[in-house]
Design an enzyme around this catalytic site. Structure first.
Site, short mmCIF file in Angstrom:
data_model
loop_
_atom_site.label_atom_id
_atom_site.label_comp_id
_atom_site.label_asym_id
_atom_site.label_seq_id
_atom_site.Cartn_x
_atom_site.Cartn_y
_atom_site.Cartn_z
N ASN A 159 0.87 -1.22 0.37
CA ASN A 159 -0.05 -0.41 0.17
C ASN A 159 0.48 1.33 -0.03
O ASN A 159 0.78 2.18 -0.28
CB ASN A 159 -0.75 0.18 1.05
CG ASN A 159 -0.37 0.41 2.59
OD1 ASN A 159 0.93 -0.31 2.36
ND2 ASN A 159 -0.46 -0.31 3.36
N ALA A 217 4.62 -7.52 4.36
CA ALA A 217 4.34 -6.26 4.94
C ALA A 217 3.33 -6.33 6.21
O ALA A 217 2.40 -7.41 6.67
CB ALA A 217 2.26 -6.24 4.16
N ASN A 227 -2.91 -4.60 11.54
CA ASN A 227 -2.39 -4.47 9.85
C ASN A 227 -1.43 -5.76 10.30
O ASN A 227 -1.18 -6.24 9.39
CB ASN A 227 -0.87 -3.60 10.25
CG ASN A 227 -1.80 -2.32 9.97
OD1 ASN A 227 -1.65 -2.41 8.27
ND2 ASN A 227 -1.67 -0.88 10.55
N TYR A 250 4.07 -6.21 19.63
CA TYR A 250 5.03 -6.54 18.22
C TYR A 250 5.25 -8.33 17.96
O TYR A 250 4.73 -8.96 16.91
CB TYR A 250 5.67 -5.44 17.57
CG TYR A 250 6.88 -6.19 16.46
CD1 TYR A 250 6.53 -5.97 15.54
CD2 TYR A 250 7.92 -6.27 16.60
CE1 TYR A 250 6.82 -6.82 13.71
CE2 TYR A 250 8.88 -7.15 15.86
CZ TYR A 250 8.52 -7.20 14.60
OH TYR A 250 9.08 -7.89 13.33
N HIS A 306 15.07 2.63 13.54
CA HIS A 306 16.32 1.42 14.34
C HIS A 306 17.81 1.65 14.24
O HIS A 306 18.26 2.51 13.50
CB HIS A 306 16.39 0.26 12.53
CG HIS A 306 15.44 -0.52 12.67
ND1 HIS A 306 14.64 -0.18 11.61
CD2 HIS A 306 14.78 -1.38 13.40
CE1 HIS A 306 12.96 -0.99 11.19
NE2 HIS A 306 13.19 -1.39 12.47
N ILE A 364 21.66 6.17 23.00
CA ILE A 364 21.37 4.48 23.32
C ILE A 364 20.40 4.10 25.08
O ILE A 364 19.74 4.83 25.88
CB ILE A 364 22.79 4.23 24.39
CG1 ILE A 364 23.30 5.10 23.19
CG2 ILE A 364 22.57 3.23 25.17
CD1 ILE A 364 25.23 4.45 23.96
N PHE A 365 19.25 4.05 24.22
CA PHE A 365 18.01 3.89 24.99
C PHE A 365 18.59 2.61 25.94
O PHE A 365 18.07 0.99 26.15
CB PHE A 365 16.35 3.27 24.18
CG PHE A 365 15.94 4.30 23.17
CD1 PHE A 365 16.15 5.47 23.31
CD2 PHE A 365 15.64 3.75 22.01
CE1 PHE A 365 16.01 6.25 22.59
CE2 PHE A 365 15.63 4.29 21.36
CZ PHE A 365 15.38 5.64 21.50
N ASP A 415 11.74 -3.77 25.62
CA ASP A 415 13.21 -4.05 24.58
C ASP A 415 13.48 -4.77 25.67
O ASP A 415 13.94 -4.73 26.42
CB ASP A 415 14.66 -3.11 24.91
CG ASP A 415 14.77 -2.25 23.26
OD1 ASP A 415 13.29 -2.95 22.19
OD2 ASP A 415 15.57 -1.83 23.18
N1 UDP Z 1 18.61 1.04 20.18
C1 UDP Z 1 19.09 2.80 20.45
N2 UDP Z 1 18.97 3.55 19.80
C2 UDP Z 1 18.12 3.99 18.74
C3 UDP Z 1 18.02 2.56 18.20
C4 UDP Z 1 18.08 1.48 18.91
O1 UDP Z 1 19.90 2.44 21.36
O2 UDP Z 1 18.52 5.00 18.58
C5 UDP Z 1 18.90 -0.36 20.59
C6 UDP Z 1 17.19 -0.72 20.90
O3 UDP Z 1 16.81 0.06 22.34
C7 UDP Z 1 17.92 -2.11 20.51
C8 UDP Z 1 18.63 -2.20 19.62
O4 UDP Z 1 19.01 -0.87 19.79
O5 UDP Z 1 17.55 -2.65 22.11
C9 UDP Z 1 18.15 -2.61 18.73
O6 UDP Z 1 16.96 -1.94 17.87
P1 UDP Z 1 16.40 -1.38 17.09
O7 UDP Z 1 15.82 -0.83 17.19
O8 UDP Z 1 16.92 -1.28 15.52
O9 UDP Z 1 16.01 -3.24 16.42
P2 UDP Z 1 15.03 -4.12 17.59
O10 UDP Z 1 16.14 -5.04 19.01
O11 UDP Z 1 13.84 -3.27 17.78
O12 UDP Z 1 14.17 -5.08 16.50
#
Ligand code: UDP
Length: 327
Positions: free
Chosen positions: A32, A74, A92, A141, A188, A206-207, A283
């Protein structure tokens, strides 16, 4: 074969569509374009713009193109977003997959390769993760995809659906100069870091730095998109002889967020400043795949097993296409 590739204008679907064409299959892409890009669709594929919720459109497409097999990409993919709007993911990803399965059943299309995910596992009890390990998603997800896997098992048992479910760990990199990752907005890790290296952002967040990992940041198993694509073709071929096929796809090696930043610094020569930020909801701390099963059963072998070459290929794409695909 005549293969319908849903989401074939997206990052992974478009690469698989190209691989299918190279292998001599005919490809119809159904997308889409809400997240995908017209320019990502290979030249020799037919693009049909339509929505996965549109049953009549799917019915018509499966019959008129005499589709033999479906590859279903998708979907919404951002785990963090799924913890803000789970309803969008169940609509979705789960509900639309059921619509597709019903349309396939009606059109007697018996063969499906499904894009599944490491997010099914949540916080694993052991590492590397094998296919039979417990499935406990920690985000909506992962749950939305797990529900599809469960439906597939019943469709297989009751309706004889032949299916492969490929559980991707962290897809990354680019496999040719004109196809790469271009999410809008980009969430990502690797593309976010490369945006900083390109001067498009000042820092990467860094999350979470308090995870139970060696450096406190999340550990992931990064897999090159071209290696993923080849697994799809092997699975499609293998479905002729056996079903269901369920495989984890990664390189069996984990890298922390800090390590990924470090590799990207060395590839790009940019300092890539970071800001330590709170955890992102949902996460898991560590996700590393065992891909022994697909190596053994299908002879799959990654061509880009090391993170440096994956980041280098992504960097080539982003440098040439700093704005992604042209609009
Ligand atoms: N991450 C981060 N900073 C960002 C994006 C992602 O620290 O700007 C971390 C996220 O919390 C995870 C890892 O990087 O631990 C990979 O995240 P991504 O979104 O690339 O893929 P996911 O593992 O969620 O499919």
């Amino acid at each position: 074969m005549r293969v319908l590739v849903t989401g074939g204008a997206g990052y992974i679907g478009s690469v698989v569509a190209e691989e299918l064409l190279q292998a001599g299959h005919q490809v119809v892409v159904f997308d889409n374009l809400s997240r995908g890009h017209r320019q990502a669709v290979p030249k020799n594929a037919e693009l049909v713009v339509g929505d996965m919720a549109d049953r009549a459109c799917l019915d018509q497409l499966l019959r008129s193109r005499a589709i033999d097999a479906v590859m279903h990409f998708a979907a919404l993919i951002e785990a963090g977003e799924s913890m803000k709007a789970p309803e969008e993911f169940f609509r979705n990803n789960t509900s639309n997959a059921l619509t597709l399965l019903e349309a396939m059943l009606a059109a007697r299309v018996k063969c499906l390769v499904f894009s599944s995910t490491a997010a099914l596992f949540g916080n694993p009890e052991r590492t590397p993760i094998e296919e039979d390990d417990p499935l406990h998603p920690t985000n909506a997800y992962g749950e939305s995809k797990l529900l599809v896997e469960r439906m597939l098992a019943w469709f297989h048992q009751i309706h004889g659906l032949r299916y492969a479910s490929l559980r991707y760990f962290n897809a990354a990199g680019a496999s040719r100069p004109d196809q790469g990752e271009a999410h809008q907005p980009e969430t990502h890790l690797i593309p976010r870091i490369l945006q900083v290296a390109l001067g498009r952002a000042e820092h990467v967040n860094i999350f979470g730095t308090d995870y139970p990992t060696p450096d406190g940041t999340c550990v992931r198993d990064y897999i090159h998109v071209g290696d993923l694509a080849r697994a799809h073709l092997l699975a499609l071929q293998a479905l002729e002889n056996s079903s269901p096929l369920i495989y984890n796809l990664g390189n069996g090696q984990g890298f922390s967020v800090r390590e990924v930043v470090e590799v990207a610094r060395s590839v790009t020569g940019h300092p890539v400043p970071v800001i330590e930020s709170p955890r992102r909801a949902g996460d898991p701390a560590v996700l590393i795949a065992s891909s022994k099963k697909i190596r053994r059963d299908l002879g799959w072998q990654p061509r880009f097993p090391d993170l440096k070459s994956i980041v280098e290929s992504a960097w080539q794409w982003h440098r040439k296409h700093p704005d992604g695909y042209p609009r």
